[in-house]
Motif scaffolding. Structure first.
Motif, PDB file in Angstrom:
ATOM      1  N   THR A  72       0.818  -1.237   0.000  1.00 37.54           N
ATOM      2  CA  THR A  72       0.000   0.000   0.000  1.00 37.54           C
ATOM      3  C   THR A  72       0.844   1.277   0.000  1.00 37.54           C
ATOM      4  O   THR A  72       0.302   2.369   0.168  1.00 37.54           O
ATOM      5  CB  THR A  72      -1.003   0.093   1.186  1.00 37.54           C
ATOM      6  OG1 THR A  72      -0.282   0.348   2.403  1.00 37.54           O
ATOM      7  CG2 THR A  72      -1.855  -1.148   1.330  1.00 37.54           C
ATOM      8  N   ILE A  73       2.154   1.157  -0.164  1.00 37.61           N
ATOM      9  CA  ILE A  73       2.987   2.363  -0.243  1.00 37.61           C
ATOM     10  C   ILE A  73       2.686   3.052  -1.572  1.00 37.61           C
ATOM     11  O   ILE A  73       2.691   2.408  -2.623  1.00 37.61           O
ATOM     12  CB  ILE A  73       4.485   2.011  -0.131  1.00 37.61           C
ATOM     13  CG1 ILE A  73       4.755   1.414   1.253  1.00 37.61           C
ATOM     14  CG2 ILE A  73       5.369   3.222  -0.401  1.00 37.61           C
ATOM     15  CD1 ILE A  73       6.091   0.723   1.381  1.00 37.61           C
ATOM     16  N   GLN A  74       2.409   4.349  -1.493  1.00 32.70           N
ATOM     17  CA  GLN A  74       1.944   5.045  -2.696  1.00 32.70           C
ATOM     18  C   GLN A  74       3.101   5.556  -3.544  1.00 32.70           C
ATOM     19  O   GLN A  74       4.063   6.110  -3.034  1.00 32.70           O
ATOM     20  CB  GLN A  74       1.036   6.193  -2.284  1.00 32.70           C
ATOM     21  CG  GLN A  74      -0.182   5.644  -1.573  1.00 32.70           C
ATOM     22  CD  GLN A  74      -1.210   6.690  -1.268  1.00 32.70           C
ATOM     23  OE1 GLN A  74      -1.137   7.825  -1.746  1.00 32.70           O
ATOM     24  NE2 GLN A  74      -2.182   6.317  -0.466  1.00 32.70           N
ATOM     25  N   LYS A  75       2.932   5.376  -4.847  1.00 37.31           N
ATOM     26  CA  LYS A  75       3.985   5.827  -5.768  1.00 37.31           C
ATOM     27  C   LYS A  75       3.932   7.333  -5.912  1.00 37.31           C
ATOM     28  O   LYS A  75       2.875   7.942  -5.805  1.00 37.31           O
ATOM     29  CB  LYS A  75       3.792   5.156  -7.125  1.00 37.31           C
ATOM     30  CG  LYS A  75       3.685   3.637  -6.988  1.00 37.31           C
ATOM     31  CD  LYS A  75       4.538   2.901  -7.971  1.00 37.31           C
ATOM     32  CE  LYS A  75       4.785   1.522  -7.420  1.00 37.31           C
ATOM     33  NZ  LYS A  75       4.960   0.476  -8.349  1.00 37.31           N
ATOM     34  N   GLU A  76       5.096   7.909  -6.189  1.00 44.49           N
ATOM     35  CA  GLU A  76       5.161   9.347  -6.431  1.00 44.49           C
ATOM     36  C   GLU A  76       5.159   9.592  -7.934  1.00 44.49           C
ATOM     37  O   GLU A  76       5.196   8.650  -8.713  1.00 44.49           O
ATOM     38  CB  GLU A  76       6.471   9.903  -5.841  1.00 44.49           C
ATOM     39  CG  GLU A  76       6.583   9.706  -4.340  1.00 44.49           C
ATOM     40  CD  GLU A  76       7.841  10.350  -3.760  1.00 44.49           C
ATOM     41  OE1 GLU A  76       8.837  10.476  -4.494  1.00 44.49           O
ATOM     42  OE2 GLU A  76       7.796  10.725  -2.573  1.00 44.49           O
ATOM     43  N   LYS A  77       5.148  10.852  -8.309  1.00 46.06           N
ATOM     44  CA  LYS A  77       5.271  11.187  -9.718  1.00 46.06           C
ATOM     45  C   LYS A  77       6.655  10.691 -10.170  1.00 46.06           C
ATOM     46  O   LYS A  77       7.662  10.999  -9.549  1.00 46.06           O
ATOM     47  CB  LYS A  77       5.167  12.701  -9.902  1.00 46.06           C
ATOM     48  CG  LYS A  77       5.043  13.117 -11.324  1.00 46.06           C
ATOM     49  CD  LYS A  77       4.518  14.552 -11.416  1.00 46.06           C
ATOM     50  CE  LYS A  77       4.705  15.095 -12.814  1.00 46.06           C
ATOM     51  NZ  LYS A  77       6.032  15.679 -13.059  1.00 46.06           N
ATOM     52  N   LYS A  78       6.654   9.926 -11.257  1.00 42.84           N
ATOM     53  CA  LYS A  78       7.876   9.230 -11.660  1.00 42.84           C
ATOM     54  C   LYS A  78       9.018  10.165 -12.061  1.00 42.84           C
ATOM     55  O   LYS A  78       8.840  11.064 -12.884  1.00 42.84           O
ATOM     56  CB  LYS A  78       7.538   8.311 -12.837  1.00 42.84           C
ATOM     57  CG  LYS A  78       8.650   7.387 -13.225  1.00 42.84           C
ATOM     58  CD  LYS A  78       8.155   6.394 -14.249  1.00 42.84           C
ATOM     59  CE  LYS A  78       9.245   5.434 -14.655  1.00 42.84           C
ATOM     60  NZ  LYS A  78       8.691   4.344 -15.447  1.00 42.84           N
ATOM     61  N   LEU A 131      14.715   1.445  -2.820  1.00 37.62           N
ATOM     62  CA  LEU A 131      13.739   2.251  -2.083  1.00 37.62           C
ATOM     63  C   LEU A 131      13.059   3.251  -3.030  1.00 37.62           C
ATOM     64  O   LEU A 131      11.839   3.394  -3.026  1.00 37.62           O
ATOM     65  CB  LEU A 131      14.430   2.985  -0.925  1.00 37.62           C
ATOM     66  CG  LEU A 131      13.535   3.912  -0.100  1.00 37.62           C
ATOM     67  CD1 LEU A 131      12.418   3.131   0.599  1.00 37.62           C
ATOM     68  CD2 LEU A 131      14.353   4.667   0.955  1.00 37.62           C
ATOM     69  N   TYR A 132      13.846   3.914  -3.848  1.00 38.51           N
ATOM     70  CA  TYR A 132      13.261   4.857  -4.807  1.00 38.51           C
ATOM     71  C   TYR A 132      12.344   4.122  -5.795  1.00 38.51           C
ATOM     72  O   TYR A 132      11.343   4.661  -6.231  1.00 38.51           O
ATOM     73  CB  TYR A 132      14.356   5.633  -5.550  1.00 38.51           C
ATOM     74  CG  TYR A 132      14.812   6.853  -4.785  1.00 38.51           C
ATOM     75  CD1 TYR A 132      15.828   6.767  -3.835  1.00 38.51           C
ATOM     76  CD2 TYR A 132      14.202   8.091  -4.968  1.00 38.51           C
ATOM     77  CE1 TYR A 132      16.228   7.880  -3.107  1.00 38.51           C
ATOM     78  CE2 TYR A 132      14.599   9.207  -4.244  1.00 38.51           C
ATOM     79  CZ  TYR A 132      15.604   9.096  -3.320  1.00 38.51           C
ATOM     80  OH  TYR A 132      15.992  10.206  -2.592  1.00 38.51           O
ATOM     81  N   ARG A 133      12.701   2.898  -6.120  1.00 40.32           N
ATOM     82  CA  ARG A 133      11.839   2.128  -7.032  1.00 40.32           C
ATOM     83  C   ARG A 133      10.511   1.782  -6.374  1.00 40.32           C
ATOM     84  O   ARG A 133       9.479   1.744  -7.033  1.00 40.32           O
ATOM     85  CB  ARG A 133      12.561   0.865  -7.494  1.00 40.32           C
ATOM     86  CG  ARG A 133      13.618   1.191  -8.526  1.00 40.32           C
ATOM     87  CD  ARG A 133      14.284  -0.060  -9.049  1.00 40.32           C
ATOM     88  NE  ARG A 133      15.327   0.320 -10.002  1.00 40.32           N
ATOM     89  CZ  ARG A 133      16.310  -0.478 -10.374  1.00 40.32           C
ATOM     90  NH1 ARG A 133      16.388  -1.707  -9.879  1.00 40.32           N
ATOM     91  NH2 ARG A 133      17.203  -0.059 -11.241  1.00 40.32           N
ATOM     92  N   VAL A 134      10.535   1.510  -5.071  1.00 43.72           N
ATOM     93  CA  VAL A 134       9.283   1.247  -4.345  1.00 43.72           C
ATOM     94  C   VAL A 134       8.337   2.435  -4.546  1.00 43.72           C
ATOM     95  O   VAL A 134       7.125   2.273  -4.687  1.00 43.72           O
ATOM     96  CB  VAL A 134       9.563   1.023  -2.838  1.00 43.72           C
ATOM     97  CG1 VAL A 134       8.287   1.096  -2.015  1.00 43.72           C
ATOM     98  CG2 VAL A 134      10.253  -0.317  -2.620  1.00 43.72           C
ATOM     99  N   PHE A 135       8.900   3.629  -4.604  1.00 42.62           N
ATOM    100  CA  PHE A 135       8.084   4.827  -4.773  1.00 42.62           C
ATOM    101  C   PHE A 135       7.840   5.178  -6.238  1.00 42.62           C
ATOM    102  O   PHE A 135       7.420   6.282  -6.560  1.00 42.62           O
ATOM    103  CB  PHE A 135       8.710   5.998  -4.007  1.00 42.62           C
ATOM    104  CG  PHE A 135       8.496   5.879  -2.524  1.00 42.62           C
ATOM    105  CD1 PHE A 135       7.345   6.389  -1.934  1.00 42.62           C
ATOM    106  CD2 PHE A 135       9.392   5.190  -1.722  1.00 42.62           C
ATOM    107  CE1 PHE A 135       7.112   6.238  -0.579  1.00 42.62           C
ATOM    108  CE2 PHE A 135       9.169   5.046  -0.357  1.00 42.62           C
ATOM    109  CZ  PHE A 135       8.022   5.570   0.220  1.00 42.62           C
ATOM    110  N   GLY A 136       8.143   4.233  -7.112  1.00 47.73           N
ATOM    111  CA  GLY A 136       7.753   4.376  -8.518  1.00 47.73           C
ATOM    112  C   GLY A 136       8.757   5.072  -9.417  1.00 47.73           C
ATOM    113  O   GLY A 136       8.441   5.384 -10.564  1.00 47.73           O
TER     114      GLY A 136
END
Ligand code: ARG
Length: 590
Positions: free
Chosen positions: A102-108, A141-146
């Motif tokens: 459920t961790i939300q992605k950021e603007k890529k 970690l950055y990939r987890v955030f998209g």
């Protein structure tokens, strides 16, 4: 920061407090005493603003508070909230169902991660351990955030060490024409470079000649350049093996030598932009700011803080000299912009290089090449030995990286032999070694990443390799323990998703899942993996508490039993997701 329960609660509170949801969200906190509540709203500030007592303010909130997800009570100026079991169940199930917890992605964004930094012709040593470990984990970690993250090993392959090595080889082989590729082994190189480096310190003529050879290599003159290519290939094999052993991957295997094609261009570019200045034949870029004081890089962690004032200029080109470190870094920035169009660049390099990066970043910004606030130096502290001094051999030399890993593997094997799994593996040395390798790497990585990146830490194998306590092996062990529960639970799968049973022991596990998710947001914000490590440990510990207090598989109430098993699945998933983000290996059994 997106905390599911804080969001839900802020929504409920918005209806009764005339404050915006986002504001309320910021006020909500975890209570110090976790047995009292799951979340708390301190009423001190608003009580003061309204001229009432905090306790009265809290009482007033409780009186009008209505929610299907929380129960409220007022204690000492706080409103305490307990999450209702049904709300917990919905949340935990969504975490279990979601690939990204459920961790939300950021603007890529596209990010270049500069990590590794191994130097060709030199052996990898202790000083090279942190960069790939932190770099790989940050990348994930950055990939987890998209985000799209491209990691580049950025080899140090264009400096004086090349000239030194080749000159020494020439002396030993009588002529560079006599070099046979198969003779340039790593063992050979490991002897050559230290010899040459020591000689250059005392023999001025030797050093000058090595500098001259370096320039010849940089001009691709033969036979120097061909000799360089051979050494490059031999070193690369070793460097790759070292990174493979650490379970670290790079998308790009570029180095300083690849940026070389752009050094003239970048120098011209900076001149045209009018940011350079000539001083006694040296081309420099002024990067100091008015009235600024900067911290002098420390040679020893115990050194007192000293300030350099002002910041020294970046040296772009010295008269008659080959390429400089800063020039190469600027050329590399240009190359990366051209080839990958990154939005950000992150450098995972020793904290002692802070000033170098500040100079490079400011120069790039000043010349309009790349904005300062899109470049980040994640500077890490030093690894010390148990004596508190930088990790060295008894003779005071740097310790080779592969020997550090080897020592950890041997110690892990010894630990394994103390338990059943290890004893069973004694007949299969290869499987034993593979398992010990994974445990060793998990110990080294967790020992590193659980500290704030900037901090120095003590590498203590006996502590790191313990299967109990805040260690990597403990996390692997917890997953292995869950694997064995789930193996025994096969065949009792329910028809639909069972409800999580929220009671004292399971509640603690559930709460740690909530906090683990928080820790991902916090680690990203601060570019340190320590928050995630701490929370992964808290979750594993809470799970052990639950495991000790509950007879999961012998539970008579079928519904409860299924709920417990569901919690095992969830914990496994959260821990595995975390270990994967930290690039720590997992094991089925241990
Ligand atoms: N090779 C360098 C060293 O050993 C580290 C390189 C770091 N990256 C960079 N872009 N300068 O210190």
């Amino acid at each position: 920061m997106k905390n599911y329960f804080k969001q839900l609660l802020a929504k409920d509170l918005e209806k009764i407090l005339s404050i915006k949801q986002a504001e309320i969200y910021k006020f909500l906190e975890y209570p110090k005493d976790e047995t009292m509540a799951d979340l708390a709203l301190p009423c001190f500030a608003s009580a003061k603003a309204n001229g009432v007592k905090p306790q009265d303010c809290a009482n007033a909130v409780v009186e009008v508070f209505k929610s299907k997800n929380f129960t409220a009570s007022a204690v000492g100026g706080f409103v305490n909230f307990k999450i209702n079991p049904a709300a917990f169940d919905t949340f935990l199930q969504s975490v279990l169902d979601d690939k990204n917890l459920t961790i939300q992605k950021e603007k890529k964004k596209t990010i270049i991660m500069d990590a590794g930094g191994a130097n060709v012709a030199k052996e990898l040593h202790m000083g090279h351990l942190r960069s790939p470990i932190i770099g790989e984990a940050l990348k994930r970690l950055y990939r987890v955030f998209g985000h799209k993250v491209i990691s580049d090993v950025h080899l140090g392959d264009w400096g004086l060490q090349m000239g030194l090595t080749i000159l020494q080889i020439e002396i030993e082989k009588k002529s560079l024409k006599n070099i046979k590729e198969e003779e340039i082994t790593l063992d050979f190189l490991n002897e050559v470079y230290p010899k040459a480096s020591a000689k250059a310190k005392v023999d001025e003529a030797f050093r000058k000649k090595a500098e001259d050879y370096t320039v010849r290599i940089q001009k691709k003159q033969e036979p120097y350049y061909e000799a360089y290519r051979i050494i490059h290939r031999a070193s690369l094999k070793d460097i790759r093996k070292n990174y493979d052993n650490l379970f670290v991957e790079f998308e790009l295997w570029l180095g300083e030598s690849d940026a070389e094609a752009y050094t003239d261009y970048i120098i011209d570019y900076l001149i045209k932009k009018g940011v350079t200045k000539e001083e006694n034949g040296t081309l420099i870029v002024e990067v100091k700011k008015e009235g600024e004081h900067i911290l002098k890089p420390k040679t020893n962690p115990t050194d007192k803080d000293e300030y350099l004032n002002p910041m020294p200029p970046l040296i772009l080109k010295k008269a008659n000299e080959g390429v400089l470190y800063a020039t190469t870094d600027l050329a590399t920035i240009y190359q990366r912009i051209k080839d990958y169009k990154p939005d950000e660049m992150i450098y995972v390099v020793d904290e002692r290089q802070r000033m170098h990066f500040e100079q490079v970043f400011r120069t790039a910004d000043k010349a309009g090449l790349f904005p300062r606030d899109k470049m980040l130096h994640v500077g890490f502290g030093t690894i010390n030995g148990t004596d508190g001094k930088p990790f060295k051999t008894r003779g005071g030399n740097t310790v080779k990286l592969n020997l550090v890993v080897e020592e950890a593997i041997e110690k892990a094997e010894a630990r394994l032999k103390e338990n059943d799994v290890g004893v069973a593996l004694e007949r299969d040395p290869q499987a034993m070694r593979e398992l010990a390798h994974k445990i060793a790497i998990s110990a080294i990585k967790f020992g590193d990443l659980s500290n704030t990146v900037k901090k120095d830490y003590v590498l203590d194998f006996d502590k790191f390799l313990s299967f109990e306590g805040k260690t990597g092996p403990y996390l692997l062990y917890t997953v292995a323990r869950i694997n064995s529960i789930l193996e025994k639970a096969v065949g009792v799968a329910p028809k639909s998703d069972p409800k999580f049973q929220i009671e004292i022991a399971t509640h603690e596990v559930a709460m740690q899942v909530v906090k683990l998710i928080d820790s991902f947001y916090l680690s990203l914000k601060e570019n340190t993996l320590s928050h995630i490590c701490q929370q992964a440990f808290n979750l594993a510990k809470a799970f052990s508490g639950f495991y000790a207090a509950t007879n999961i598989l012998k539970e008579k109430d079928e519904k409860k039993k299924q709920g417990y098993i569901q919690l095992c699945r969830l914990t496994k998933k959260c821990l595995e997701f975390t270990l994967d983000t930290l690039a720590m290996p997992t094991v089925q059994k241990m």
